[in-house]
Design a protein around this motif. Sequence first.
Motif, short mmCIF file in Angstrom:
data_model
loop_
_atom_site.label_atom_id
_atom_site.label_comp_id
_atom_site.label_asym_id
_atom_site.label_seq_id
_atom_site.Cartn_x
_atom_site.Cartn_y
_atom_site.Cartn_z
N GLY A 111 0.80 -1.04 0.16
CA GLY A 111 -0.12 0.08 0.70
C GLY A 111 0.45 1.57 0.16
N ASN A 112 2.31 0.92 0.22
CA ASN A 112 3.12 3.00 0.03
C ASN A 112 3.79 2.38 -1.24
OD1 ASN A 112 2.82 2.61 3.55
ND2 ASN A 112 3.68 0.73 3.16
N SER A 113 3.42 3.97 -1.59
CA SER A 113 4.45 4.48 -3.10
C SER A 113 5.13 4.85 -2.86
CB SER A 113 2.66 5.63 -3.48
OG SER A 113 1.43 5.32 -3.71
N TYR A 114 5.73 4.86 -4.08
CA TYR A 114 7.27 5.53 -4.20
C TYR A 114 7.55 6.78 -4.94
CZ TYR A 114 9.89 1.86 -2.05
OH TYR A 114 10.18 1.04 -1.12
N ALA A 115 8.07 7.46 -4.74
CA ALA A 115 8.30 9.65 -4.94
C ALA A 115 8.16 9.34 -7.05
CB ALA A 115 8.77 9.86 -4.59
N SER A 116 8.51 8.25 -7.13
CA SER A 116 8.94 7.53 -8.79
C SER A 116 8.48 6.44 -9.24
CB SER A 116 9.69 8.87 -9.37
OG SER A 116 9.66 8.77 -10.53
N GLU A 117 8.98 5.99 -10.21
CA GLU A 117 8.71 4.45 -10.99
C GLU A 117 9.72 5.05 -11.70
OE1 GLU A 117 6.23 2.34 -10.40
OE2 GLU A 117 6.31 0.63 -11.60
N LEU A 118 10.74 4.31 -12.11
CA LEU A 118 11.57 4.11 -13.84
C LEU A 118 11.46 3.00 -14.22
CD1 LEU A 118 14.47 4.40 -15.63
CD2 LEU A 118 15.47 3.85 -13.69
N HIS A 119 10.79 2.53 -15.97
CA HIS A 119 9.97 1.46 -16.66
C HIS A 119 11.63 1.28 -17.38
CE1 HIS A 119 6.01 1.92 -14.76
NE2 HIS A 119 6.97 0.91 -14.11
N ALA A 137 1.68 -9.29 -27.59
CA ALA A 137 2.17 -10.51 -27.45
C ALA A 137 2.25 -11.38 -26.04
CB ALA A 137 2.76 -10.82 -28.48
N PRO A 138 1.13 -12.03 -25.87
CA PRO A 138 1.40 -12.53 -24.05
C PRO A 138 2.76 -12.17 -23.54
CG PRO A 138 0.37 -14.14 -25.81
CD PRO A 138 0.50 -12.76 -26.24
N ASP A 139 3.73 -12.62 -24.39
CA ASP A 139 5.14 -12.94 -24.08
C ASP A 139 6.38 -11.78 -25.23
OD1 ASP A 139 6.16 -15.77 -25.90
OD2 ASP A 139 5.37 -13.89 -26.25
N GLY A 140 5.39 -11.04 -25.46
CA GLY A 140 6.24 -9.78 -25.88
C GLY A 140 6.87 -9.12 -25.21
N LEU A 141 6.97 -8.61 -24.33
CA LEU A 141 7.37 -7.08 -23.64
C LEU A 141 7.74 -8.00 -22.18
CD1 LEU A 141 5.55 -4.06 -24.38
CD2 LEU A 141 6.77 -5.11 -25.31
N ALA A 142 9.18 -7.21 -21.37
CA ALA A 142 9.19 -7.55 -20.02
C ALA A 142 10.23 -6.27 -19.98
CB ALA A 142 10.75 -8.06 -20.66
N VAL A 143 9.36 -5.79 -18.44
CA VAL A 143 9.86 -3.91 -18.16
C VAL A 143 10.15 -4.20 -16.28
CG1 VAL A 143 8.69 -2.00 -17.58
CG2 VAL A 143 7.60 -2.71 -19.27
N LEU A 144 11.56 -3.69 -16.51
CA LEU A 144 12.39 -3.60 -15.16
C LEU A 144 11.97 -2.48 -14.60
CD1 LEU A 144 14.13 -5.12 -13.65
CD2 LEU A 144 16.26 -3.59 -14.60
N GLY A 145 10.97 -2.25 -13.60
CA GLY A 145 10.60 -1.06 -12.58
C GLY A 145 11.00 -1.25 -11.50
N ILE A 146 12.29 0.16 -10.94
CA ILE A 146 12.16 0.74 -10.50
C ILE A 146 12.16 2.11 -9.82
CG2 ILE A 146 14.88 1.54 -9.89
CD1 ILE A 146 15.43 -0.53 -11.87
#
Length: 262
Positions: A111-119, A137-146
Amino acid sequence: TGNPWGYGKQDGPSVWHKNYPVAEGDRQSPIDIDPHQASHDPSLGPIVLNYDKCTSIKIANNGHSVVVEFEDSDDRSVIQGGPLGNPYRLKQFHFHWGGKDCHGSEHTVAGNSYASELHLVHWNAVKYKTFEEAATAPDGLAVLGIFLETGDDHRWLHTITDVLYTVKFKGSVTDFKGFNPKCLLPSSLHYWTYLGSLTTPPLHESVTWIVVKDPIIVSEKQLSKFRTLVFTGEEEDQRTRMENNFRPPQPLKGRKLISRRV
Ligand SMILES: O=C(O)Cc1ccc(OCc2ccccc2)cc1
Ligand SMILES: [Zn+2]
């Protein structure tokens, strides 16, 4: 040409479903991550980033965020390992942020938000010919979230924040060569992973999300520079500050969240 969608009262996340019915689908992103609900999968390996040959090209304001685009005509910068069946090519990275530090990230943790998120957005060039095809496509993309949290100055983020004034308006683009986003990663890549979607229209359910547990620390001053961007074009008389460009968490709908300690 008006914006088909945005983050305002009239065109924001609560009405996207009208033009993009998949907004109410079964694998939408972002989600609230409950660390206690995550199952540990010992067979899940570490994430491997091969960014050493990455080639950044330009930085742009697309009217929704600030995006750094990469050369993706070969496998020079890929992510692999973890839940991924093969290497995924780095296409672009962008940020989501708030009007104040107390919110701005898309994923939340208990439930806690951060100030920002890099994708960091990658696509499966083994199975698909173009990013656009992979994005459906269901296996088309991979996003790394920081996650980004405020504190001390980030040693390398100034390389981006120092040029944001050149892409203040929607549609502005500037050369941006020689930037390697590896400098924006935290030291440990402990992560959660789950199957989800783009967090902006067209909201395709094509993303394997890899959300890194540890945030990077950036200063309030660096973060405030993102808020000097505007959603609107230079020719428009309206100047709408670019902030709160995040979608709130969506229903998990029975999806499994998996956790990997490095
Ligand atoms: O990182 C995110 O917010 C998810 C996300 C990833 C990629 C993305 O690309 C936009 C786009 C998708 C399909 C076709 C054209 C453009 C849009 C959103
Ligand atoms: Zn994003």
